[in-house]
Design a protein around this motif. Sequence first.
Motif, short mmCIF file in Angstrom:
data_model
loop_
_atom_site.label_atom_id
_atom_site.label_comp_id
_atom_site.label_asym_id
_atom_site.label_seq_id
_atom_site.Cartn_x
_atom_site.Cartn_y
_atom_site.Cartn_z
N PHE A 1 -3.16 -8.37 -1.01
CA PHE A 1 -2.46 -7.40 -0.58
C PHE A 1 -2.38 -6.36 -1.87
O PHE A 1 -2.52 -5.21 -1.57
N ALA A 2 -2.06 -6.80 -3.13
CA ALA A 2 -2.09 -6.22 -4.33
C ALA A 2 -3.55 -5.36 -4.60
O ALA A 2 -3.46 -4.43 -5.07
N SER A 3 -4.39 -6.07 -4.14
CA SER A 3 -5.82 -5.44 -4.44
C SER A 3 -6.41 -4.63 -3.31
O SER A 3 -7.58 -3.94 -3.40
N THR A 4 -5.73 -4.61 -2.13
CA THR A 4 -6.33 -4.05 -0.92
C THR A 4 -6.06 -2.41 -1.06
O THR A 4 -5.16 -1.82 -1.34
N LYS A 5 -7.35 -1.74 -0.72
CA LYS A 5 -7.20 -0.32 -0.87
C LYS A 5 -6.96 0.50 0.49
O LYS A 5 -6.03 1.63 0.48
N TRP A 6 -7.21 0.20 1.58
CA TRP A 6 -7.15 0.67 2.88
C TRP A 6 -6.71 -0.39 3.91
O TRP A 6 -7.36 -1.43 4.00
N ALA A 7 -6.15 -0.18 5.06
CA ALA A 7 -5.85 -1.15 5.86
C ALA A 7 -5.17 -0.21 7.13
O ALA A 7 -4.71 0.80 7.14
N GLU A 8 -5.50 -0.79 8.35
CA GLU A 8 -5.15 -0.11 9.69
C GLU A 8 -3.99 -0.96 9.92
O GLU A 8 -3.88 -2.10 10.08
N VAL A 9 -2.74 -0.08 10.20
CA VAL A 9 -1.69 -0.87 10.88
C VAL A 9 -0.83 -0.17 12.13
O VAL A 9 -0.99 1.15 12.11
N PRO A 10 -0.54 -1.11 13.25
CA PRO A 10 -0.87 -2.49 13.33
C PRO A 10 -2.45 -2.70 13.62
O PRO A 10 -2.99 -1.78 14.28
N GLU A 11 -2.88 -3.66 12.88
CA GLU A 11 -4.31 -3.99 13.00
C GLU A 11 -4.85 -4.09 14.28
O GLU A 11 -4.20 -4.98 14.96
N LEU B 1 0.60 -1.29 -0.20
CA LEU B 1 -0.09 -0.19 -0.05
C LEU B 1 0.78 1.52 0.01
O LEU B 1 0.43 2.06 -0.53
N ARG B 2 1.99 1.26 0.82
CA ARG B 2 2.82 2.54 1.04
C ARG B 2 3.98 2.36 0.17
O ARG B 2 4.79 3.47 0.24
#
Length: 414
Positions: free
Chosen positions: A232-242, A160-161
């Motif tokens: 992972f390649a198709s994920t638009k948003w994520a919270e890290v660390p989940e 993502l980043r």
Amino acid sequence: MSSVRWVPVRIVTALSVCAASLLAATGPARADGPHGVDDLRAGAYAAGPGAPGSRLDRRGLQFLPRPEVPAPPKVSALSWMVTDLASGSILAAENAHRPLPPASTLKALFALTVLPRFSQREVHTVSAADLTGIEAGSSLAGLRQEVPYRVADLWYGVFLRSGSDAVHTLAGMNGGWDKTIDDMQEMARRLGARDTRVESADGFDTPGQYSSAYDLSLFGQAGLTNPDFAHFASTKWAEVPEGAPDASEMQNTNRLLVGSHGVRPYDGLIGVKNGYTSHAGNTLIAAAERDGRRLLVTVMHPRSGGRNAVYEETRALLDWGFEAAPRAAAVGMLPTMAPGERQEGPEHVVHRPQPPAAPHKAAVAAQAASDAEVRHRWLVSAAGGVGAVAVAGLGSALWWRRRAPREAGEGESD
């Protein structure tokens, strides 16, 4: 012997050194920089006869016209390729084997290599050592020292980043930076990626590093057979660390996937990886699905100058591919891969400096004729230069031979 009598020797020696320096400086050489194998100038690869054999070995646009099949759109990218993933048919391409700096699209090969080796639930606490060696100006996921992250969190940082801190951390877990580079090179070899030379695991501009639209397409195709890679390649948003109270939200920097910075999201896009460096320009591996058909488009270094050119040119090529695919004739093939195939990871190898890899024959064909001409001119110039230096040296020696006794006498009489 008088010191004066050494003068002819000194002069001839100095002239010889100058001649040797001239030969070394003017000899034909091939660099890895702006005018080497990854020469980004528009005419550096386009002129001259194409290589025999596969159409993909030829330079320029490769497309087989057929009734009711539109021609591909004209784009400014130095290299691109459109592939039907189900059959492996390459519908059209331009300079598919041209070696160019890949930027962060090389992280697709990094993921292919390292992702199968760790459980996504494994937890790793980031250390100061994990974050050393990151080049200034690299994209970062914002990892913090002494904070525990799941391996999945680290991969969100990569995809993502485009975070070099996440790449360095995972490379450390894999046995180190140098070992990971060697593992990636071995994976590229096993996949048949003949145009790729890895010098930096995160794709940062590094002398001697290059790939091609064909090889990047191989990496994208192989990656999408791995369910974790595809996720992972198709994920638009994520919270890290989940799940952490201080988690931060990451948004994918692939504008064609999320729709940002003036780019509309592409309907059906499923990844894969975008990249940018000052030397590579923009690069993109993009896959999309529509009506049961999956296409993969790779675009390298658009020259239009627009900040969104790589996304809009990819959009145009995807649109064309979906329209043309049912009737288009293939100009080449990617080896088809079943889900999970060749995902066991490369053999472990001892790190050694990578020797200069010979690019695919099409990658050097463009320079062969000009190299021969340059070599001819160089030899003629060098021969003339050596002759001139030899004559000058001989004349100087004779002159000093006549003059030296008189000056020696004068010196001794003082």
